[in-house]
Write a protein that holds these residues in place. Structure first.
Motif, mmCIF file in Angstrom:
data_model
loop_
_atom_site.group_PDB
_atom_site.id
_atom_site.type_symbol
_atom_site.label_atom_id
_atom_site.label_comp_id
_atom_site.label_asym_id
_atom_site.label_seq_id
_atom_site.Cartn_x
_atom_site.Cartn_y
_atom_site.Cartn_z
ATOM 1 N N ARG A 89 0.851 -1.192 0.000
ATOM 2 C CA ARG A 89 0.000 0.000 0.000
ATOM 3 C C ARG A 89 0.883 1.236 0.000
ATOM 4 N N PRO A 90 0.330 2.408 -0.373
ATOM 5 C CA PRO A 90 1.106 3.652 -0.275
ATOM 6 C C PRO A 90 1.543 3.897 1.170
ATOM 7 N N ARG A 91 2.671 4.566 1.329
ATOM 8 C CA ARG A 91 3.206 4.813 2.672
ATOM 9 C C ARG A 91 2.225 5.601 3.531
ATOM 10 N N SER A 92 1.387 6.414 2.930
ATOM 11 C CA SER A 92 0.441 7.240 3.675
ATOM 12 C C SER A 92 -0.818 6.483 4.103
ATOM 13 N N HIS A 93 -1.011 5.258 3.629
ATOM 14 C CA HIS A 93 -2.215 4.483 3.953
ATOM 15 C C HIS A 93 -2.186 4.068 5.426
ATOM 16 N N SER A 100 5.653 -6.548 2.452
ATOM 17 C CA SER A 100 4.526 -7.270 1.857
ATOM 18 C C SER A 100 4.738 -8.772 1.981
ATOM 19 N N LYS A 101 5.998 -9.181 2.167
ATOM 20 C CA LYS A 101 6.345 -10.592 2.352
ATOM 21 C C LYS A 101 7.768 -10.653 2.898
ATOM 22 N N PRO A 102 8.162 -11.787 3.487
ATOM 23 C CA PRO A 102 9.555 -11.928 3.926
ATOM 24 C C PRO A 102 10.508 -11.749 2.745
ATOM 25 N N LEU A 103 11.705 -11.261 3.016
ATOM 26 C CA LEU A 103 12.664 -11.013 1.945
ATOM 27 C C LEU A 103 13.371 -12.297 1.521
ATOM 28 N N SER A 104 13.666 -12.388 0.235
ATOM 29 C CA SER A 104 14.456 -13.506 -0.285
ATOM 30 C C SER A 104 15.902 -13.360 0.187
ATOM 31 N N PRO A 105 16.711 -14.429 0.124
ATOM 32 C CA PRO A 105 18.122 -14.313 0.520
ATOM 33 C C PRO A 105 18.857 -13.188 -0.208
ATOM 34 N N ALA A 268 0.390 12.835 -20.181
ATOM 35 C CA ALA A 268 1.711 12.203 -20.218
ATOM 36 C C ALA A 268 2.329 12.208 -18.827
ATOM 37 N N ASN A 269 1.704 11.480 -17.915
ATOM 38 C CA ASN A 269 2.252 11.359 -16.566
ATOM 39 C C ASN A 269 3.161 10.138 -16.499
ATOM 40 N N PRO A 270 4.333 10.264 -15.890
ATOM 41 C CA PRO A 270 5.294 9.155 -15.884
ATOM 42 C C PRO A 270 4.826 7.979 -15.049
ATOM 43 N N LEU A 271 5.210 6.788 -15.453
ATOM 44 C CA LEU A 271 4.961 5.572 -14.693
ATOM 45 C C LEU A 271 6.129 5.383 -13.730
ATOM 46 N N SER A 272 5.840 5.103 -12.477
ATOM 47 C CA SER A 272 6.888 4.994 -11.465
ATOM 48 C C SER A 272 7.684 3.702 -11.627
ATOM 49 N N ASP A 273 8.824 3.664 -10.974
ATOM 50 C CA ASP A 273 9.680 2.480 -10.954
ATOM 51 C C ASP A 273 8.892 1.267 -10.468
ATOM 52 N N LYS A 274 8.167 1.419 -9.361
ATOM 53 C CA LYS A 274 7.398 0.305 -8.803
ATOM 54 C C LYS A 274 6.264 -0.109 -9.746
ATOM 55 N N ALA A 275 5.617 0.858 -10.383
ATOM 56 C CA ALA A 275 4.526 0.533 -11.297
ATOM 57 C C ALA A 275 5.031 -0.241 -12.511
#
Length: 362
Positions: A89-93, A100-105, A268-275
């Motif tokens: 979720r967004p940081r402000s939520h 969101s899940k445990p990290l991989s090695p 023409a709004n940019p798509l974020s890295d995460k998106a």
């Protein structure tokens, strides 16, 4: 907002004005303000550490080697789960969670590397006196060996292309989604660019010299470079721009993003890295669902955006592009990094092994 913790006793010799760990971290992050993707990634890792330290009533100066080992185990299995884990979720939520899940090695090692850089910076600044992250035994060689396999072979790539060409087009919005996905995968595959570089790119970064198109990119470590753009890629770019209601070729200094959010034509709004990551994962998921066999299905299940960079390197080398040129195009610091994707050498070694046989009596 970064969580504040107890003020650190940094002494009068400190070269920064921070009066708390949060302020010290923000000073470090400010050094990366010119690289938005790096800034976001570093902020996330620092915030997680400060959140973990807060209930322990520890400052950065009090972190010992044993704490780092505890934190490494925590990243692989955050506990209690209800406090740390939740949907992205967004940081402000109000229901935002740090994981969101445990990290991989591999992600755990990346996190510790980032935090080691933070501690090194604060040591150089005189804010801290010691870096417990330097004491960790690294597992870089094993990681490098694993990375070699993170690419899509010919069967996977052909199936992925078929998936892209078969994306739904029943509405105007679905058409825009499909055109964007097709262009995004084409751009990542033909250039081998990192997704952060794509997210930051603008049409004005593409320049034409002597009839050839080049992409001026600022990549990893702030290194500036030019990536050659083929006629095939520029044709794909023209098709994408036309789908947005734009002229087929970019104008000089044009600020239109290379990848745009899906909206009304003319926007023409940019798509974020995460998106960009999420768009790619959605397409990988579609391809996985219709995969022709278990091997292709398993690869597509694990695939991520960065696999396309590895795939670009592997396929260029398989097509006969000289090793040096591939290394330059992908902006590897060492040609040995590129050599890892030269799978023909491995095939030759395997073929040669058949010449060495047990000697048997007649």
């Amino acid at each position: 907002m970064l969580p504040d913790v107890l003020p650190a006793d940094s002494g009068s010799h400190s070269l920064i004005q921070a009066q708390s760990d949060a302020q010290a971290v923000l000073t470090w992050l400010a050094e990366h303000a010119d690289r938005p993707a790096t800034l976001a990634a570093y902020r996330k890792e620092a915030e997680r550490l400060l959140l973990w330290l807060a209930p322990r009533r520890q400052t950065l100066a009090q972190v010992k080697r044993e704490d780092v080992l505890d934190y490494r185990r925590f990243l692989a299995s955050p506990h209690p789960a209800e406090q740390w884990l939740g949907p992205a979720r967004p940081r402000s939520h109000p229901d935002w969670k740090p994981f969101s899940k445990p990290l991989s090695p591999a992600s755990v090692e990346h996190s510790l590397t980032v935090l080691g850089a933070l501690f090194s910076y604060l040591n150089d600044a005189g804010y801290l006196n010691g870096n417990p992250f330097k004491l960790l035994r690294r597992r870089g060689a094993r990681k490098s060996a694993q990375e070699i396999e993170r690419f899509l072979d010919a069967d996977c790539w052909l199936h992925l292309q078929a998936t892209l060409n078969g994306l739904p087009r029943g509405s105007e919005r679905e058409i825009r989604h499909a055109e964007r996905a097709l262009w995004l995968f084409t751009l990542l595959y033909l250039t081998g660019a990192r997704r952060g570089e794509v997210a930051a790119a603008r049409a004005g970064d593409l320049v034409r010299r002597n009839g050839n198109w080049w992409w001026h990119v600022v990549g990893k470590g702030g290194v500036s470079a030019r990536i050659p753009l083929s006629d095939e890629l520029m044709d794909a770019f023209a098709r994408y721009r036309l789908s947005l209601g734009l002229p087929p070729q970019p104008a000089a200094n044009e600020d239109t993003p290379l990848i745009c959010r899906v909206g009304s034509k003319g926007q023409a709004n940019p798509l974020s890295d995460k998106a960009i990551y999420l768009v790619c994962k959605e397409v990988f998921g579609r391809a996985q669902a219709s995969a022709p066999n278990d091997e292709v299905r398993a690869k597509l299940r694990a695939a991520s955006t960065h696999w396309l960079r590895h795939t670009a390197a592997s396929h260029q080398l398989e097509a006969g592009v000289p090793l040096l040129l591939v290394s330059q195009n992908l902006r590897h610091a060492s040609i040995q990094t590129t050599r890892r994707y030269l799978h023909s050498e491995e095939d030759a070694r395997h073929e040669a092994s058949r010449l060495h046989k047990l000697k048997r009596d007649a």
